[in-house]
Enzyme design. Sequence first.
Site, PDB file in Angstrom:
ATOM      1  N   SER A  11      26.429   6.277  -5.715  1.00 26.56           N
ATOM      2  CA  SER A  11      26.114   5.668  -4.219  1.00 26.56           C
ATOM      3  C   SER A  11      26.596   4.022  -4.338  1.00 26.56           C
ATOM      4  CB  SER A  11      24.533   5.832  -4.058  1.00 26.56           C
ATOM      5  OG  SER A  11      23.703   5.357  -4.887  1.00 26.56           O
ATOM      6  N   LYS A 105      22.604  -2.536 -13.374  1.00 26.01           N
ATOM      7  CA  LYS A 105      21.127  -3.277 -13.703  1.00 26.01           C
ATOM      8  C   LYS A 105      20.541  -2.272 -14.609  1.00 26.01           C
ATOM      9  CE  LYS A 105      21.090  -5.004  -8.907  1.00 26.01           C
ATOM     10  NZ  LYS A 105      20.466  -4.522  -7.623  1.00 26.01           N
ATOM     11  N   SER A 137      20.051  -5.237  -2.696  1.00 24.80           N
ATOM     12  CA  SER A 137      21.180  -4.483  -2.033  1.00 24.80           C
ATOM     13  C   SER A 137      21.140  -2.743  -2.192  1.00 24.80           C
ATOM     14  CB  SER A 137      22.879  -4.906  -2.446  1.00 24.80           C
ATOM     15  OG  SER A 137      22.552  -5.086  -4.041  1.00 24.80           O
ATOM     16  N   LYS A 190      13.343  -5.984 -12.618  1.00 17.61           N
ATOM     17  CA  LYS A 190      12.539  -5.696 -11.545  1.00 17.61           C
ATOM     18  C   LYS A 190      12.649  -4.177 -11.320  1.00 17.61           C
ATOM     19  CE  LYS A 190      16.615  -4.423  -9.378  1.00 17.61           C
ATOM     20  NZ  LYS A 190      16.773  -3.170  -8.793  1.00 17.61           N
ATOM     21  N   ASP A 243      15.748  -9.325  -5.218  1.00 18.43           N
ATOM     22  CA  ASP A 243      15.804  -7.885  -5.744  1.00 18.43           C
ATOM     23  C   ASP A 243      14.420  -7.129  -5.942  1.00 18.43           C
ATOM     24  OD1 ASP A 243      17.248  -5.548  -6.146  1.00 18.43           O
ATOM     25  OD2 ASP A 243      18.312  -6.522  -7.822  1.00 18.43           O
ATOM     26  N   ARG A 254      15.128   4.130  -5.937  1.00 15.55           N
ATOM     27  CA  ARG A 254      14.803   5.249  -6.947  1.00 15.55           C
ATOM     28  C   ARG A 254      13.639   4.852  -7.853  1.00 15.55           C
ATOM     29  NH1 ARG A 254      20.944   6.145  -9.491  1.00 15.55           N
ATOM     30  NH2 ARG A 254      22.173   5.748  -7.536  1.00 15.55           N
ATOM     31  N   ASN A 255      13.540   3.808  -8.183  1.00 15.44           N
ATOM     32  CA  ASN A 255      12.564   3.329  -9.217  1.00 15.44           C
ATOM     33  C   ASN A 255      11.442   3.575  -8.343  1.00 15.44           C
ATOM     34  OD1 ASN A 255      13.755   2.441 -11.860  1.00 15.44           O
ATOM     35  ND2 ASN A 255      14.918   1.478 -10.219  1.00 15.44           N
ATOM     36  N   VAL A 278      19.685   8.913 -11.886  1.00 18.24           N
ATOM     37  CA  VAL A 278      19.574   7.893 -12.914  1.00 18.24           C
ATOM     38  C   VAL A 278      18.458   6.850 -12.335  1.00 18.24           C
ATOM     39  CG1 VAL A 278      20.331   5.916 -14.537  1.00 18.24           C
ATOM     40  CG2 VAL A 278      21.664   7.884 -14.045  1.00 18.24           C
ATOM     41  N   GLU A 280      17.010   3.543 -13.649  1.00 17.27           N
ATOM     42  CA  GLU A 280      17.045   2.808 -14.786  1.00 17.27           C
ATOM     43  C   GLU A 280      16.010   2.091 -15.432  1.00 17.27           C
ATOM     44  OE1 GLU A 280      19.680   1.768 -16.437  1.00 17.27           O
ATOM     45  OE2 GLU A 280      21.377   2.285 -15.352  1.00 17.27           O
TER      46      GLU A 280
END
EC number: 1.1.1.94
Length: 344
Positions: A11, A105, A137, A190, A243, A254-255, A278, A280
């Site tokens: 993405s 990241k 972003s 972050k 961020d 996602r996190n 994923v 991260e």
Amino acid sequence: MEKVAVLGAGSWGTALAIVLADNGHEVRLWSHRKEHAETINETHRNHKYLDVDIPNEITAYSDMHQTVSGVDAVVIVVPTKAIREVCSELNKWMDSKTTVIHATKGIEPVSLKRVSEMIEEEMDIKYEDIVVLSGPSHAEEVALRHPTTVTTSSINLEKAKHAQDLFSSDSFRVYTSDDILGIELGGALKNIIALGAGISDGLGFGDNAKAALITRGLAEIARLGTSLGANPLSFLGLSGVGDLIVTCTSVHSRNWRAGNLLGKGNQLEDVLEQMGMVVEGVRTVKAAHQFAKDQNVDMPITSGIFQILFENKNPKDVVEQLMNRGKRDEMDDLAVLLKERYSE
């Protein structure tokens, strides 16, 4: 206009490729799967990761040599766990004059290397010439041309400015920085706090708890970053507080989504399987937890999230543990950071 290769057709890679194509550049988007690249070229959409119209200026490839041959810049947008393998292959074909930019990241858990350090180890490139692009972003918004601001950072400011020129547009504003250490750490760390924000929401807590996590999480990020040599002011910028805000407060994150599922009682393995992408922050929390020990830096939120993820501790017990820590002055962190940075 220039020729730019974007390595990683997820993405975020797709969104950045769209920004570059909108700016008139010839863009080559690399996927490690041949059938994925073929589908993108046939349909001009990336159904699996970011289902938006893909401009004709973007051509997808699965062959690394074809992708990077003769390009002016390469943008690396693959997960941290794939950085070494991809960069090793890239190094076989890339011209030494090509500008190398990464937009990943994360931190490698075992070596505790940042992405730029991993790139340097796998490629014939000077560390000071590597550029990072980071900031608040979400790919979904970037692809829809919603206003977005990011930072490009490199020790070699000319390289950072080259990246700035490539990406700057009416909807994508780019600043520059020479603190690549701080910019990378802000972008990576972050994600840990975003996991915490998601856990908090999953537990049913409100805005007060989330605001506390963001604010005290920023203090942890700045403490660790400064101990490693970063400029503390970088953490007040786009790749730091910017961020942090967007990743902790948006359902696009996602996190945050992974943390939210954990807060609702799901096990980590089930969460990662359900996400299918994923996350991260899960890898980064291992690295940050070890960094905190090595640097003797107090990171209680990070430690608590580590306990939830890898020691099977109940999230509610971790919250109670954090709320009952010893009393202290809120400004201790800021005073120490500024003293270390600006005292003679």
